[in-house]
Motif scaffolding. Structure first.
Motif, PDB file in Angstrom:
ATOM      1  N   THR A 197       1.051  -1.300   0.187  1.00 46.81           N
ATOM      2  CA  THR A 197       0.060  -0.078  -0.180  1.00 46.81           C
ATOM      3  C   THR A 197       0.572   1.014   0.086  1.00 46.81           C
ATOM      4  OG1 THR A 197      -1.636  -1.211   1.220  1.00 46.81           O
ATOM      5  CG2 THR A 197      -1.942   1.170   1.291  1.00 46.81           C
ATOM      6  N   GLN A 223      -8.901   0.280  -1.447  1.00 47.51           N
ATOM      7  CA  GLN A 223      -9.289  -0.968  -0.622  1.00 47.51           C
ATOM      8  C   GLN A 223     -10.687  -1.018  -0.304  1.00 47.51           C
ATOM      9  OE1 GLN A 223      -6.468  -2.133   2.206  1.00 47.51           O
ATOM     10  NE2 GLN A 223      -7.352  -4.448   2.269  1.00 47.51           N
ATOM     11  N   ASP A 275      -5.813  -0.671  -4.819  1.00 47.97           N
ATOM     12  CA  ASP A 275      -5.161  -1.211  -3.647  1.00 47.97           C
ATOM     13  C   ASP A 275      -6.142  -2.300  -3.240  1.00 47.97           C
ATOM     14  OD1 ASP A 275      -4.073  -1.959  -1.383  1.00 47.97           O
ATOM     15  OD2 ASP A 275      -3.992   0.138  -0.469  1.00 47.97           O
ATOM     16  N   GLU A 276      -5.845  -3.696  -3.603  1.00 49.89           N
ATOM     17  CA  GLU A 276      -6.746  -4.763  -2.927  1.00 49.89           C
ATOM     18  C   GLU A 276      -8.240  -4.358  -3.365  1.00 49.89           C
ATOM     19  OE1 GLU A 276      -5.791  -6.769   0.510  1.00 49.89           O
ATOM     20  OE2 GLU A 276      -4.277  -5.894   0.730  1.00 49.89           O
TER      21      GLU A 276
END
Ligand code: ATP
Ligand code: MG
Lengths: 313, 275
Positions: free
Chosen positions: B65, B113, B196-197
């Motif tokens: 991240t 995320q 990010d994810e």
């Protein structure tokens, strides 16, 4: 709650002591009851006060009361020799004009401060500013009234060249400054309640600091900000001492900010001590109390519902 | 699935200069990053190619991240972050002193995320970036409908939300929220997308849908995607970067990394020995 005393005496030696109550149990019970009493006491007091003022005003409402005169007559002359007149229109106009002007002063002030504290400073500076704002909120209203009398009054006379400085302008400014801290505090809470990921999302898309504030934070916090304003209005309606000292206390439907007025609250404060208990005048003052109570209750309830609304979202 | 398997890994090196040198989207040089006293990135040297999907994998806390967030400089929101080294995006040093941060962020879209649509209408969400980055004089309301439709069609969301464009975006399901978060990046035509994810908050069905969508975007954008999910990295990326404790261990074609990784640490991780 009562256990079975018979069983306790017969089974003293029993080692399965399931109904044993030790000190902790009683403390727990006691605290529960205390907390419960504390919890409902607020409601009890509110109801009690409402019933009391309604009861005191009831005789007036039932007998001498003319709805039309009360609400629409601009004449408040409770001690007239010829005919007592109980019209609160001028008083309502006084309260409304002062409160309205106060909001014009307080809204930009408090929103600006709240935005500054919530969005532009952090760390120590923010803590200092918040403490300062809370200190300002704690200044007693008589001190504000004093400032109105002794500083604002000559200042207004000087600057605007008017004969009296105790008027709507004076009281409006004083009341606005008074209401601003609490409004700031609530508005700041509303801004802080906007999740940081919204700001981050907007920043990641390339929004400037100001764009983040006015396109994301303010719209997201608008209910809380509205709540803050309404609480300020409620405060304005209910404020007594400062208004009594700064308005000039003369019955008037104002046509300019330089007119002296008289507020509903100030009327009660100034006259109640001089009336005979139970007289129509006394009862009329209590009816004003009921009127104020209902209005501030509605304003605060609306503010509360609005603020609650944002929490749920 | 087309994959470009041309990358040659060079064992023992942290970074890989591809001999055939495809155009680079993100290039980092000796990137180090500290959170206060804590160093989170160590000498990161990467050449992430244009037009493909690069997955960033590694155990929790290895700095994925952090690396992603330095590429659009959103890390700077956090107090005490210090960076050394350079990052070039589309051959421009984004940390250079003359660089306009807002323009950098326009070029580089980011998907978080947790889906984070703004608490405004779906339509306003899609138009948010567009309105910010289009000069007032050229901003025309007549264009907006077409822009909204195109962006939402691209993320396969149009048919589902076309009748509720004025509803609040925060009321959508998480999957739709995440698709919307991708859609709102498209109208400003970024070069690079950082994710990010993006699927970690979604259920398996939503994950599949969003993955499919990301694959659709491949080619038009250079995509760098962080993932915890090995299967996802394997399915949905061209190249793969493996990080460990703030360092890049290996950067190679996905096919190769999952079959014959160069480094033992990578093999250990892929086989699940780090968790
Ligand atoms: N704001 C911060 N302040 C201090 N340390 C931080 C901060 N953010 C991250 N770190 C630390 O930096 C390291 C890398 O964190 P990062 O979030 O980049 O890891 P990650 O690979 O994304 O992990 P995950 O897979 O759990 O998301 C971690 O050790 C973390 O504790
Ligand atoms: Mg992470």
């Amino acid at each position: 709650m009562p256990a079975n005393p018979a069983r306790q005496t017969t089974e003293v030696l029993s080692n399965t002591d399931f109904d044993h109550r030790d000190l902790d149990w009683y403390i727990d019970r006691g605290v529960q009851i205390l907390v419960f009493l504390g919890g409902i006491s607020a409601i009890v007091f509110i109801l009690g006060i409402f019933i009391f003022i309604t009861k005191e005003g009831l005789g007036f409402i039932l007998e001498d009361f003319s709805f039309r005169e009360f609400l629409f007559s601009p004449t408040w002359r409770p001690t007239s020799e010829l005919k007592e007149t109980y019209g609160i229109l001028a008083l309502v106009a006084g309260t409304a004009s002062v409160t309205g002007l106060a909001m014009l002063v307080a809204i930009p002030f408090s929103l600006g401060t709240a935005i500054f504290i919530a969005e532009f400073v952090d760390g120590k500076t923010r803590e200092y500013l918040k403490v300062t704002v809370e200190l300002l909120a704690a200044i007693p209203s008589v001190v504000w009234g004093f400032i109105g009398l002794s500083i604002m009054n000559p200042l207004i006379i000087d600057v605007f060249d008017v004969p009296v400085g105790l008027n709507v302008l004076n009281a409006g400014i004083i009341l606005g400054l008074m209401a601003a801290p609490i409004m700031t505090s609530i508005a700041e809470d509303a801004l802080k309640a906007v999740p940081d990921r919204y700001r981050e999302a907007a920043e990641a898309m390339g929004a400037t600091h100001w764009q983040v504030i006015y396109k994301v934070v303010l719209p997201a916090a608008k209910n809380g900000l509205l709540g803050a304003v309404l609480l300020g209005v409620g405060r304005g309606f209910g404020e007594t001492m400062a208004v009594l000292m700064a308005t000039g206390h003369s019955i008037n439907i104002p046509t300019s900010v330089f007119d002296s007025v008289r507020a509903l609250t100030a009327t009660i404060a100034a006259e109640l001590g001089e009336t005979a208990v139970g007289s129509p005048h006394y009862q009329a003052l209590f009816t004003i109390g009921v009127f104020l109570f209902v209005i501030t209750f509605c304003i605060n309830l609306t503010a509360d519902l609005i603020v609650r609304g944002i929490r749920k979202e | 699935m087309l994959r470009d398997g041309s990358v040659k890994a060079m064992p023992g090196l942290n970074h890989h200069t591809n001999a055939r040198s495809a155009p680079v989207a993100i290039r980092t040089r000796d990137l180090n990053l500290w959170y206060g006293q804590f160093q989170a990135l160590f000498d990161v040297n990467l050449n992430i190619k244009r037009g493909i999907i690069t997955a960033l994998i590694g155990p929790s806390g290895c700095g994925k991240t952090t690396l992603l967030r330095s590429v659009n400089r959103i890390n700077e929101r956090i107090d005490g972050v210090r960076t050394t080294g350079t990052i070039e995006v589309m051959d421009e040093d984004i940390y250079a002193s003359g660089v306009e941060l807002l323009q950098v962020r326009k070029q580089i879209g980011m998907v978080f995320q947790r889906p984070n649509p703004l608490p405004i209408s779906i339509r306003d969400n899609v138009l948010f970036g567009y309105r910010i980055h289009t000069p007032k004089e050229t901003l025309r309301h007549s264009d907006e409908d077409a822009i909204v439709e195109q962006a939402l069609r691209q993320v396969l969301l149009w048919d589902e939300v076309k009748d509720s464009l004025h509803k609040k975006a925060t009321g959508l399901s998480l999957e739709k929220q995440q698709k919307l978060c991708i859609a709102r990046l498209l109208p400003v035509k970024p070069e690079v997308l950082l994710m990010d994810e993006p699927c970690s908050a979604l259920d398996p069905k939503g994950t599949e849908a969003v993955e499919e969508l990301i694959w659709e975007l491949r080619g038009d954008y250079s995509i760098l995607i962080v993932t915890h999910n090995m299967a996802q990295a394997r399915r949905a990326s061209d190249e793969c970067i493996f990080m460990l404790l703030g360092k890049v261990i290996e950067h190679t074609a996905t096919d190769k990394m999952f079959v014959t990784p160069d480094r033992p640490e990578t093999a250990d991780y892929i086989e699940g020995r780090y968790g």
